[in-house]
Scaffold this motif. Structure first.
Motif, PDB file in Angstrom:
ATOM      1  N   LYS A  21      34.249   2.387 -43.528  1.00 12.31           N
ATOM      2  CA  LYS A  21      34.847   2.549 -42.134  1.00 12.31           C
ATOM      3  C   LYS A  21      36.334   3.033 -42.333  1.00 12.31           C
ATOM      4  O   LYS A  21      37.167   3.854 -41.518  1.00 12.31           O
ATOM      5  N   LEU A  24      37.206   6.515 -42.834  1.00 14.06           N
ATOM      6  CA  LEU A  24      37.019   7.506 -41.728  1.00 14.06           C
ATOM      7  C   LEU A  24      38.019   7.117 -40.834  1.00 14.06           C
ATOM      8  O   LEU A  24      38.582   8.496 -40.368  1.00 14.06           O
ATOM      9  N   PHE A  25      38.374   5.941 -40.384  1.00 15.08           N
ATOM     10  CA  PHE A  25      39.657   5.662 -39.712  1.00 15.08           C
ATOM     11  C   PHE A  25      40.827   6.596 -40.043  1.00 15.08           C
ATOM     12  O   PHE A  25      41.908   6.928 -39.469  1.00 15.08           O
ATOM     13  N   HIS A  26      41.127   6.175 -41.462  1.00 14.70           N
ATOM     14  CA  HIS A  26      42.354   6.749 -42.049  1.00 14.70           C
ATOM     15  C   HIS A  26      42.539   8.464 -41.722  1.00 14.70           C
ATOM     16  O   HIS A  26      43.528   8.984 -41.591  1.00 14.70           O
ATOM     17  N   ARG A  27      41.285   9.059 -42.211  1.00 10.19           N
ATOM     18  CA  ARG A  27      41.066  10.217 -42.309  1.00 10.19           C
ATOM     19  C   ARG A  27      41.450  10.871 -40.631  1.00 10.19           C
ATOM     20  O   ARG A  27      42.033  11.857 -40.618  1.00 10.19           O
ATOM     21  N   GLN A  28      40.818  10.166 -39.700  1.00 12.89           N
ATOM     22  CA  GLN A  28      40.993  10.526 -38.248  1.00 12.89           C
ATOM     23  C   GLN A  28      42.405  10.251 -37.800  1.00 12.89           C
ATOM     24  O   GLN A  28      42.933  11.332 -37.310  1.00 12.89           O
ATOM     25  N   LYS A  29      43.036   9.147 -38.357  1.00 13.65           N
ATOM     26  CA  LYS A  29      44.510   9.191 -37.978  1.00 13.65           C
ATOM     27  C   LYS A  29      45.211  10.050 -38.543  1.00 13.65           C
ATOM     28  O   LYS A  29      46.378  10.771 -38.000  1.00 13.65           O
ATOM     29  N   THR A  30      45.035  10.556 -40.027  1.00 16.09           N
ATOM     30  CA  THR A  30      45.916  11.675 -40.561  1.00 16.09           C
ATOM     31  C   THR A  30      45.605  12.844 -39.679  1.00 16.09           C
ATOM     32  O   THR A  30      46.673  13.598 -39.740  1.00 16.09           O
ATOM     33  N   LYS A  31      44.491  13.322 -39.387  1.00 18.36           N
ATOM     34  CA  LYS A  31      44.185  14.362 -38.559  1.00 18.36           C
ATOM     35  C   LYS A  31      45.108  14.449 -37.267  1.00 18.36           C
ATOM     36  O   LYS A  31      45.674  15.675 -36.930  1.00 18.36           O
ATOM     37  N   LYS A  32      44.836  13.614 -36.791  1.00 18.75           N
ATOM     38  CA  LYS A  32      45.920  13.392 -35.422  1.00 18.75           C
ATOM     39  C   LYS A  32      47.336  13.730 -35.778  1.00 18.75           C
ATOM     40  O   LYS A  32      48.002  14.218 -34.959  1.00 18.75           O
ATOM     41  N   ASP A  33      47.816  12.934 -36.708  1.00 18.96           N
ATOM     42  CA  ASP A  33      49.162  13.008 -37.220  1.00 18.96           C
ATOM     43  C   ASP A  33      49.504  14.261 -37.476  1.00 18.96           C
ATOM     44  O   ASP A  33      50.634  14.937 -37.227  1.00 18.96           O
ATOM     45  N   GLU A  35      47.994  17.222 -36.101  1.00 17.31           N
ATOM     46  CA  GLU A  35      48.102  18.008 -34.879  1.00 17.31           C
ATOM     47  C   GLU A  35      49.443  17.630 -34.216  1.00 17.31           C
ATOM     48  O   GLU A  35      49.875  18.681 -33.776  1.00 17.31           O
TER      49      GLU A  35
END
Length: 85
Positions: A21, A24-33, A35
């Protein structure tokens, strides 16, 4: 003995799910950063390119007239690429 094994498996499963978990949350945050950074850089580059166009179009005259000495002078300042907050 079975209860101990079930307990250990439960703890390991819980720890694995928690790590997954967090990953996955770190990966999602990094992707948003990433973008957000791309959008900011694109906007700054667009502003910079508009300033570069002004430099290219500068022919050194004011409304087609040269200065009082009959010379063409630079009218537009050379842009610098800076982060425009």
């Amino acid at each position: 003995m079975e209860k101990a094994i079930i307990g250990i498996v439960g703890v390991l499963l819980g720890a694995t799910l928690a790590i997954l978990k967090d990953f996955l949350f770190h990966r999602q945050k990094t992707k948003k950063d990433y973008e957000y950074l791309c959008i900011r850089v694109a906007c700054d580059l667009e502003r910079f390119s508009h300033k570069c166009v002004n430099v290219v179009q500068d022919d050194g005259t004011i409304y087609g007239q040269y200065d009082k000495d009959g010379c063409a002078r630079v009218r537009v300042q050379t842009p610098e690429f800076k982060h425009m907050s």
